[in-house]
Design an enzyme around this catalytic site. Structure first.
Site, short mmCIF file in Angstrom:
data_model
loop_
_atom_site.label_atom_id
_atom_site.label_comp_id
_atom_site.label_asym_id
_atom_site.label_seq_id
_atom_site.Cartn_x
_atom_site.Cartn_y
_atom_site.Cartn_z
N GLY A 5 -1.54 41.51 12.71
CA GLY A 5 -0.76 41.21 11.51
C GLY A 5 -0.55 42.36 10.54
O GLY A 5 0.20 42.22 9.58
N ASP A 6 -1.21 43.50 10.78
CA ASP A 6 -1.05 44.63 9.86
C ASP A 6 -1.25 45.95 10.60
O ASP A 6 -1.97 46.83 10.13
CB ASP A 6 -2.05 44.49 8.70
CG ASP A 6 -1.63 45.30 7.47
OD1 ASP A 6 -0.46 45.74 7.41
OD2 ASP A 6 -2.47 45.47 6.57
N PHE A 7 -0.59 46.06 11.75
CA PHE A 7 -0.74 47.26 12.59
C PHE A 7 0.09 48.38 11.97
O PHE A 7 1.17 48.73 12.45
CB PHE A 7 -0.27 46.91 14.01
CG PHE A 7 -0.74 47.86 15.08
CD1 PHE A 7 -2.06 47.89 15.47
CD2 PHE A 7 0.16 48.72 15.72
CE1 PHE A 7 -2.50 48.76 16.47
CE2 PHE A 7 -0.27 49.59 16.71
CZ PHE A 7 -1.60 49.61 17.08
N ASN A 8 -0.42 48.92 10.88
CA ASN A 8 0.39 49.85 10.09
C ASN A 8 -0.11 51.29 10.14
O ASN A 8 -1.11 51.61 10.79
CB ASN A 8 0.52 49.35 8.64
CG ASN A 8 -0.76 49.48 7.83
OD1 ASN A 8 -1.55 50.41 8.00
ND2 ASN A 8 -0.99 48.54 6.93
N ASN A 13 -3.72 51.81 9.23
CA ASN A 13 -4.72 51.04 9.99
C ASN A 13 -4.84 51.48 11.44
O ASN A 13 -5.56 50.86 12.22
CB ASN A 13 -4.38 49.54 9.94
CG ASN A 13 -4.68 48.95 8.57
OD1 ASN A 13 -5.46 49.51 7.82
ND2 ASN A 13 -4.05 47.82 8.27
#
Length: 359
Positions: A214-217, A220
């Site tokens: 949900g937050d593979f940014n 991260n």
């Protein structure tokens, strides 16, 4: 207690005392790490080992079962060969501690974990070569296919109804739209939400379900140089936004955040799609919705960052990192239009695949 005061604010001596008491470790070095709404510290121990102490904000700490599932998921990925952190058990043998602390606005309960420290730099600091972008797509797809095998008695906690960061609930942004009052971006965001309702929602039944990180940014994902001096992914951080979603959501999030770090954002999509499809080829509905979902993630990032700044003006610089870049990219992508952007993405994905297969 207002959400405004949810972020913990411990000093280093409080952290050192906590590490000693909960984990029987003596801190030899300690430094603060950036965080959106939690507090993170790098800790090196006299006894050996490097760790990250995570003190969760008091709002998220009210849901320890969800954090337990996330912590279990991280260990599960690690067991399956992906570079995720593991939680170090406390002296009671538990991966999670609940701590009552006064950070200056009364005593609150914060959830505390000590995680293994992963080496590397954030991908935001590395040159985003087509090969590295390909690796991010491949890693994101591998991660979600592994998470799909996850079994846990409280897995239903990931059905996060009306979770504002989930790409399943983009229309919820309409509640926050006033933060863009007077900004020309507001019209673009409204148009994207309209597209989402009319083109994504009707096709959702054809998307394949999975569990999303949900937050593979860009902050991260960690990378490290290998023997050939190329960067390889060395860490996946921050599972706080995990939710039951769809494979195509993870890919959309991956593309959107890597666009932030690239001098020519539109060129990011092709290699990432090629990497993703080397693990999990897209179906027609997923392909057709990718453009609007990437734009929808830009909208979430922009609107929610502006909203967070109204709650935490002191943390504005960190909160607006993605937003500052997205302000320029979102209107460009909207202006280019779906057909043009898809053409670039899918043609370059095909070319990348062809050259990869020839090697």
């Amino acid at each position: 207690m207002s959400v405004k005061h949810a972020k913990p604010n411990l000093n280093q001596s409080q952290v050192a005392e906590m590490v000693k008491r909960l984990f029987s470790l003596t801190a030899s070095e300690m430094r603060s790490l950036p965080s959106y709404d939690d507090q993170n510290f790098y800790v090196a121990a006299v006894e050996g080992g490097e760790y990250v102490l995570k003190i969760m904000n008091s709002e998220d700490s009210k849901n320890p079962t969800l954090i337990e599932v996330q912590t279990y998921a991280m260990a599960f990925l690690d067991q399956n060969g992906l570079p995720a952190q593991k939680a170090i058990p406390n002296t009671a043998g538990q991966p999670i501690s609940m701590e009552e602390i006064d950070c200056g606005y009364g005593c609150q309960t914060y959830l505390v974990r000590l995680l293994t420290y992963l080496p590397g730099i954030t991908i935001s600091k590395a040159p985003l070569t087509p090969q590295l972008l390909y690796e991010t797509g491949k890693m994101a797809a591998r991660m979600d296919t592994i998470l799909q095998k996850l079994e846990h008695p409280n897995l239903s906690m990931l059905q996060r109804e009306n979770f504002i960061w989930s790409l399943s609930y983009v229309p919820l942004l309409e509640t926050y739209m006033n933060v863009l009052d007077g900004d020309p971006l507001q019209e673009v965001v409204k148009s994207v939400i309209h597209q989402y309702k009319t083109s994504v929602v009707p096709q959702r039944s054809s998307f394949r379900k999975c569990i999303n990180h949900g937050d593979f940014n860009d902050l991260n994902v960690l990378v490290q140089r290998d023997e050939s001096d190329s960067y390889r992914i060395s860490g996946i951080l921050d599972f706080g936004d995990m939710n039951s979603g769809y494979y195509i959501h993870e890919l959309s999030i991956n593309i959107m955040y890597m666009m932030m770090e690239h001098p020519k954002p539109i060129e990011v999509g092709g290699p990432i799609i090629a990497g993703w499809e080397s693990v999990l080829p897209l179906n027609e509905a997923e392909k057709d919705c990718l453009y609007v979902l990437v734009l929808s993630r830009f909208c979430q990032s922009l609107v929610l960052a502006r909203y967070s700044v109204t709650l935490h003006p002191e943390n504005a610089e960190y909160l607006m990192i993605s937003s500052k870049k997205g302000v320029h990219i979102l209107p460009q992508l909207w202006e280019l239009g779906k057909e043009q952007v898809e053409k670039v993405w899918f043609q370059s994905a095909a070319q990348f695949r062809d050259t990869h297969q020839m090697k």
